[in-house]
Motif scaffolding. Structure first.
Motif, PDB file in Angstrom:
ATOM      1  N   VAL A  40      66.525  46.440  52.621  1.00 33.94           N
ATOM      2  CA  VAL A  40      65.310  45.912  53.237  1.00 33.94           C
ATOM      3  C   VAL A  40      64.239  45.556  52.216  1.00 33.94           C
ATOM      4  O   VAL A  40      64.180  46.105  51.121  1.00 33.94           O
ATOM      5  CB  VAL A  40      64.691  46.900  54.269  1.00 33.94           C
ATOM      6  N   SER A  41      63.373  44.615  52.650  1.00 33.71           N
ATOM      7  CA  SER A  41      62.184  44.231  51.892  1.00 33.71           C
ATOM      8  C   SER A  41      60.992  45.014  52.438  1.00 33.71           C
ATOM      9  O   SER A  41      61.115  45.706  53.441  1.00 33.71           O
ATOM     10  CB  SER A  41      61.868  42.754  52.108  1.00 33.71           C
ATOM     11  N   ALA A  42      59.862  44.802  51.822  1.00 31.71           N
ATOM     12  CA  ALA A  42      58.616  45.386  52.317  1.00 31.71           C
ATOM     13  C   ALA A  42      58.248  44.700  53.637  1.00 31.71           C
ATOM     14  O   ALA A  42      58.616  43.549  53.868  1.00 31.71           O
ATOM     15  CB  ALA A  42      57.519  45.200  51.297  1.00 31.71           C
ATOM     16  N   MET A  43      57.513  45.404  54.490  1.00 32.03           N
ATOM     17  CA  MET A  43      57.164  44.863  55.805  1.00 32.03           C
ATOM     18  C   MET A  43      56.210  43.678  55.694  1.00 32.03           C
ATOM     19  O   MET A  43      55.165  43.775  55.033  1.00 32.03           O
ATOM     20  CB  MET A  43      56.493  45.945  56.660  1.00 32.03           C
ATOM     21  N   THR A  46      53.317  42.787  53.046  1.00 33.91           N
ATOM     22  CA  THR A  46      52.870  43.975  52.308  1.00 33.91           C
ATOM     23  C   THR A  46      52.764  43.748  50.800  1.00 33.91           C
ATOM     24  O   THR A  46      51.777  44.138  50.171  1.00 33.91           O
ATOM     25  CB  THR A  46      53.850  45.142  52.572  1.00 33.91           C
ATOM     26  N   THR A  47      53.801  43.116  50.223  1.00 34.23           N
ATOM     27  CA  THR A  47      53.785  42.940  48.762  1.00 34.23           C
ATOM     28  C   THR A  47      52.567  42.126  48.328  1.00 34.23           C
ATOM     29  O   THR A  47      51.898  42.470  47.348  1.00 34.23           O
ATOM     30  CB  THR A  47      55.099  42.279  48.285  1.00 34.23           C
ATOM     31  N   ASN A  48      52.260  41.075  49.080  1.00 34.31           N
ATOM     32  CA  ASN A  48      51.056  40.275  48.755  1.00 34.31           C
ATOM     33  C   ASN A  48      49.797  41.128  48.830  1.00 34.31           C
ATOM     34  O   ASN A  48      48.927  41.041  47.957  1.00 34.31           O
ATOM     35  CB  ASN A  48      50.893  39.115  49.751  1.00 34.31           C
ATOM     36  N   GLY A  73      56.166  49.296  48.757  1.00 34.01           N
ATOM     37  CA  GLY A  73      56.356  48.566  50.021  1.00 34.01           C
ATOM     38  C   GLY A  73      57.745  48.794  50.588  1.00 34.01           C
ATOM     39  O   GLY A  73      57.912  49.086  51.789  1.00 34.01           O
ATOM     40  N   GLU A  74      58.745  48.686  49.755  1.00 31.52           N
ATOM     41  CA  GLU A  74      60.134  48.840  50.216  1.00 31.52           C
ATOM     42  C   GLU A  74      60.411  50.283  50.605  1.00 31.52           C
ATOM     43  O   GLU A  74      61.230  50.561  51.479  1.00 31.52           O
ATOM     44  CB  GLU A  74      61.109  48.387  49.118  1.00 31.52           C
ATOM     45  N   GLN A  75      59.707  51.215  49.944  1.00 28.26           N
ATOM     46  CA  GLN A  75      59.956  52.630  50.250  1.00 28.26           C
ATOM     47  C   GLN A  75      59.515  52.966  51.673  1.00 28.26           C
ATOM     48  O   GLN A  75      60.146  53.767  52.359  1.00 28.26           O
ATOM     49  CB  GLN A  75      59.254  53.518  49.224  1.00 28.26           C
ATOM     50  N   GLY A 135      65.301  47.296  48.642  1.00 24.35           N
ATOM     51  CA  GLY A 135      65.504  46.084  47.864  1.00 24.35           C
ATOM     52  C   GLY A 135      64.448  45.958  46.782  1.00 24.35           C
ATOM     53  O   GLY A 135      63.505  46.766  46.729  1.00 24.35           O
ATOM     54  N   PHE A 136      64.619  44.991  45.903  1.00 25.65           N
ATOM     55  CA  PHE A 136      63.566  44.550  44.982  1.00 25.65           C
ATOM     56  C   PHE A 136      63.347  45.489  43.804  1.00 25.65           C
ATOM     57  O   PHE A 136      62.809  45.098  42.790  1.00 25.65           O
ATOM     58  CB  PHE A 136      62.273  44.396  45.814  1.00 25.65           C
ATOM     59  N   GLN A 137      63.763  46.761  43.912  1.00 26.32           N
ATOM     60  CA  GLN A 137      63.419  47.710  42.858  1.00 26.32           C
ATOM     61  C   GLN A 137      64.606  48.209  42.065  1.00 26.32           C
ATOM     62  O   GLN A 137      65.754  48.090  42.476  1.00 26.32           O
ATOM     63  CB  GLN A 137      62.687  48.914  43.458  1.00 26.32           C
ATOM     64  N   GLY A 149      61.327  40.764  40.462  1.00 23.06           N
ATOM     65  CA  GLY A 149      60.673  39.464  40.628  1.00 23.06           C
ATOM     66  C   GLY A 149      60.536  39.176  42.109  1.00 23.06           C
ATOM     67  O   GLY A 149      61.359  39.641  42.915  1.00 23.06           O
ATOM     68  N   ARG A 150      59.511  38.383  42.476  1.00 20.21           N
ATOM     69  CA  ARG A 150      59.237  38.120  43.892  1.00 20.21           C
ATOM     70  C   ARG A 150      60.475  37.556  44.596  1.00 20.21           C
ATOM     71  O   ARG A 150      61.181  36.723  44.034  1.00 20.21           O
ATOM     72  CB  ARG A 150      58.062  37.147  44.052  1.00 20.21           C
ATOM     73  N   GLY A 151      60.700  38.042  45.776  1.00 18.50           N
ATOM     74  CA  GLY A 151      61.875  37.594  46.537  1.00 18.50           C
ATOM     75  C   GLY A 151      63.156  38.287  46.118  1.00 18.50           C
ATOM     76  O   GLY A 151      64.253  37.936  46.560  1.00 18.50           O
ATOM     77  N   GLY A 152      63.035  39.313  45.255  1.00 15.15           N
ATOM     78  CA  GLY A 152      64.213  39.913  44.627  1.00 15.15           C
ATOM     79  C   GLY A 152      65.101  40.762  45.516  1.00 15.15           C
ATOM     80  O   GLY A 152      66.177  41.174  45.072  1.00 15.15           O
ATOM     81  N   SER A 153      64.705  41.011  46.757  1.00 15.41           N
ATOM     82  CA  SER A 153      65.578  41.825  47.624  1.00 15.41           C
ATOM     83  C   SER A 153      66.917  41.145  47.896  1.00 15.41           C
ATOM     84  O   SER A 153      67.922  41.813  48.104  1.00 15.41           O
ATOM     85  CB  SER A 153      64.909  42.095  48.970  1.00 15.41           C
ATOM     86  N   ASP A 154      66.909  39.817  47.900  1.00 17.28           N
ATOM     87  CA  ASP A 154      68.188  39.107  48.070  1.00 17.28           C
ATOM     88  C   ASP A 154      69.133  39.502  46.934  1.00 17.28           C
ATOM     89  O   ASP A 154      70.325  39.717  47.140  1.00 17.28           O
ATOM     90  CB  ASP A 154      67.988  37.579  48.002  1.00 17.28           C
ATOM     91  N   THR A 155      68.563  39.563  45.734  1.00 18.12           N
ATOM     92  CA  THR A 155      69.379  39.906  44.570  1.00 18.12           C
ATOM     93  C   THR A 155      69.874  41.346  44.667  1.00 18.12           C
ATOM     94  O   THR A 155      71.040  41.627  44.375  1.00 18.12           O
ATOM     95  CB  THR A 155      68.571  39.643  43.277  1.00 18.12           C
TER      96      THR A 155
HETATM   97  N1  ASP Z   1      58.960  42.490  48.871  1.00 20.05           N
HETATM   98  C1  ASP Z   1      59.306  41.666  47.736  1.00 20.05           C
HETATM   99  C2  ASP Z   1      58.515  40.375  47.748  1.00 20.05           C
HETATM  100  O1  ASP Z   1      57.741  40.152  48.658  1.00 20.05           O
HETATM  101  C3  ASP Z   1      60.777  41.394  47.641  1.00 20.05           C
HETATM  102  C4  ASP Z   1      61.353  40.528  48.733  1.00 20.05           C
HETATM  103  O2  ASP Z   1      60.760  40.327  49.780  1.00 20.05           O
HETATM  104  O3  ASP Z   1      62.482  40.045  48.543  1.00 20.05           O
HETATM  105  O4  ASP Z   1      58.616  39.608  46.839  1.00 20.05           O
END
Ligand code: ASP
Ligand code: ADP
Ligand code: MG
Length: 598
Positions: A40-43, A46-48, A73-75, A135-137, A149-155
């Protein structure tokens, strides 16, 4: 037992109701007989919000503390997801990256995964739990929290799928698949049933935010079957596969709006100085793109290139020092730009794609300030205000709004491809040792080649107005000439410079067409080089692995090999050099990358 990784992005876990809906999907997959890992990503946003809080305190927060902050956020989400699953009566356990053992390097905010330990996850899965992974961490060797890096939960999700040898990786998001371009920008964008790893990687790296580009590197390297689909329905989405059933020249378009253009004015035209500049930027891990140079006056050239806007301050810092060192005159930068790209594997087989794109853009009266091409991509830099209309023009030109002529039949979820077999010998199924997958994001190079069949033509003074590139390449095509690389530099005083490469035997013809054009425009004669050498490195994720560019540029700079044209994509970095230096360049690059070649 089959294993499935399901990833839910920020908007899919934005509140507790959505978390419950995601939990139900996970339970259904478990009830269908799968072991399930949920990433999962942050809700929501949240990250912003976390980043904004830090920015209230300072413009340049330390990157270590940013990672500590952002990873929180992910926690929150993993705990809530585990609670949701338990409330629905399923056993579940949440795990941070440290608890799993997702080891990264120590480059905060853009860390790369080195290894993933599967032990703790396997244990939990085998005891009947659904595992919820943050994710992301990641964590570095000293135990510091890092982020990818932003969007990294996919990775995170695709990397976990690779490490666990999962049968499928489902990416649940707020769109129901991969579209021909961002459907929020162009409502006429169409969902694609399948797309290749190479095209998705290129599109993602050029601005298609639906997937983190590095996740596709993992997918390709380890043959992970990826299914991008909607969190809010059960319909099939898009499959990202090794070889899709499509023969279209162009499969998608992307726009990158957060780009900046930098021009270094008055770079002394000495062997190696251009490459020295780029090696320094790449060393600072800043991904450059669209590198072009103007043949300058009095032994000086102007170099322009694009970078992500977020890296502008860091790039200027690096450049200030390098410019002094090499004796360049000054730096200019422009933030009001957007990079529009068209991507397609079919481009390799079909000629004329570039001039169609140029014509479509010019017919809207839009001026292109820079052009670069590579085997499977064409990019044009335009003003930010014209980004959407440029995107719409090329999207329509290649018929991407219309349903495909040969719709794929009976698509079923693909499973691991042959690439997986390369990377996952069957004896490694099940428990995988840390050692085997150490350096998971290490660069892999397929080959390095030298092509001595091409010549270069340069028109130093092309009128900088809409339609000129289109006219030029239409006339060249009409003469039966197939162009390989095209580079158009940033205009200055109403004039731009265009260079292109062609097979040597067609040089006379190309010069003939070019001479007629310059006569018509009343500008300087074309220049040419009858024999250039193209050095090309092929692999996966080459542009975003700035370390590759760094080593490539540095190696050539050290040998004082002058570089003329640069063409970059995630699967090929190509440069043109003097024919006489081609063999030497090839052996230097082969030696430099000996350890990375597959
Ligand atoms: N929460 C992180 C972000 O907003 C990671 C992700 O959403 O993939 O960049
Ligand atoms: P998540 O939070 O689930 O990771 P993202 O916002 O990162 O979701 O990615 C989904 C968004 O990507 C979509 O809402 C869409 O606007 C955007 N997008 C950009 N390019 C594309 C594309 N080619 N196909 C589908 N969506 C795209
Ligand atoms: Mg995302």
């Amino acid at each position: 037992m089959p294993l499935i990784v399901q990833k839910f992005g920020g908007s899919s876990v934005a509140d507790t109701q959505k978390i419950l809906a995601a939990a139900r999907k996970a339970i259904r997959a478990a009830q269908a007989g799968n072991q399930v890992v949920v990433v999962v990503s942050a809700m929501g946003k949240t990250t912003n919000h976390l980043i904004d809080l830090a920015k209230e305190l300072t413009e340049r927060p330390s990157t270590r503390e940013m990672d500590m902050l952002m990873s929180s956020g992910e926690q929150v989400t993993i705990a809530l997801m585990a609670i949701a699953l338990q409330s629905l009566g399923h056993k579940a356990v949440s795990m941070t990256a440290a608890q799993i053992g997702i080891k990264t390097d120590n480059s905060h905010m853009r860390a790369r995964i080195k290894s993933i330990s599967t032990e703790s996850i396997r244990k939990a899965l085998d005891s009947g739990q659904i595992v919820i992974a943050a994710g992301f961490q990641g964590i570095d060797d000293d135990g510091n929290i890092t982020t990818l890096g932003r969007g990294g939960s996919d990775t995170s999700a695709v990397a976990l799928a690779a490490a666990l040898n999962a049968d499928q990786c489902e990416i649940y998001t707020d769109v129901d698949g991969v579209y021909t371009t961002d459907p929020r920008l162009l409502p006429e964008a169409r969902k694609v049933a399948q797309i290749s790893y190479d095209e998705m990687l290129e599109l993602a790296s050029l601005g298609a935010g639906v997937m983190h580009s590095r996740s596709i590197e993992f997918a390709k390297k380890f043959g992970v079957a990826v299914h991008v689909r909607s969190s809010f329905s059960d319909t099939d989405g898009s499959f990202i596969v090794a070889q899709p059933e499509s023969d279209a020249a162009v499969s998608g378009c992307a726009v990158a709006k957060n780009e900046a253009r930098i021009t270094i004015v008055g770079v002394p035209d000495k062997p190696g100085s251009a490459m020295r500049i780029f090696s320094k930027i790449a060393e600072a891990r800043i991904p450059t793109d669209m590198i072009v140079q103007n043949i300058g006056q009095e032994g000086k050239a102007d170099m322009s290139f694009t970078i992500p806007q977020a890296d502008l301050i860091a790039t200027m810092d690096v450049l200030q020092a390098v410019c002094k060192e090499i004796g360049a005159e000054r730096l200019e930068h422009e933030e009001n730009v957007a990079k529009v790209s068209v991507v397609g594997l079919g481009m390799e087989q079909q000629s004329g794609v570039a001039q169609r794109a140029f014509r479509a853009i010019s017919e809207k009266g839009i001026s292109i300030s820079m052009i670069t091409t590579s085997e499977i991509r064409i990019s044009a830099l335009v003003s930010l205000e014209e980004a959407a209309s440029t995107l719409r023009a090329v999207h329509a030109e290649f018929g991407l709004h219309a349903p495909p002529k040969n719709p794929s039949k009976n698509l079923t979820a693909p499973h691991k491809t042959s690439a997986a077999k390369n990377m996952h010998p069957s004896e490694l199924d099940g428990e995988m040792s840390l050692a085997r997958i150490s350096g998971m994001e290490d660069i892999i190079i397929e080959n390095i080649t030298l092509d001595r069949s091409q010549a270069r033509v340069t028109l130093p003074q092309v009128p900088d107005k809409p339609g000129v590139a289109a006219e030029m390449f239409e006339k060249i095509a009409a003469a039966g000439i197939v162009v390989d690389m095209i580079v158009q530099s940033c205009g200055r005083n109403g004039q731009a410079m265009i260079s292109y490469t062609i097979p040597r035997e067609l040089l006379e013809k190309a010069l003939d067409v070019s001479q007629k054009l310059v006569a018509e425009w009343g500008v300087a004669e074309p220049r040419h080089n009858p024999a250039i050498a193209i050095l090309a490195v092929r692999g996966t994720g080459l542009r975003s692995h700035t370390g590759l560019a760094f080593r490539m540029f540095q190696t050539l700079a050290d040998a004082e090999i002058n570089v003329n044209l640069v063409s970059m994509s995630e699967r090929c970095m190509a440069i043109t050099v003097e024919d006489s230096r081609g063999d030497e360049g090839l052996s230097l690059l082969k030696a430099e990358f000996a350890k990375n070649i597959m």
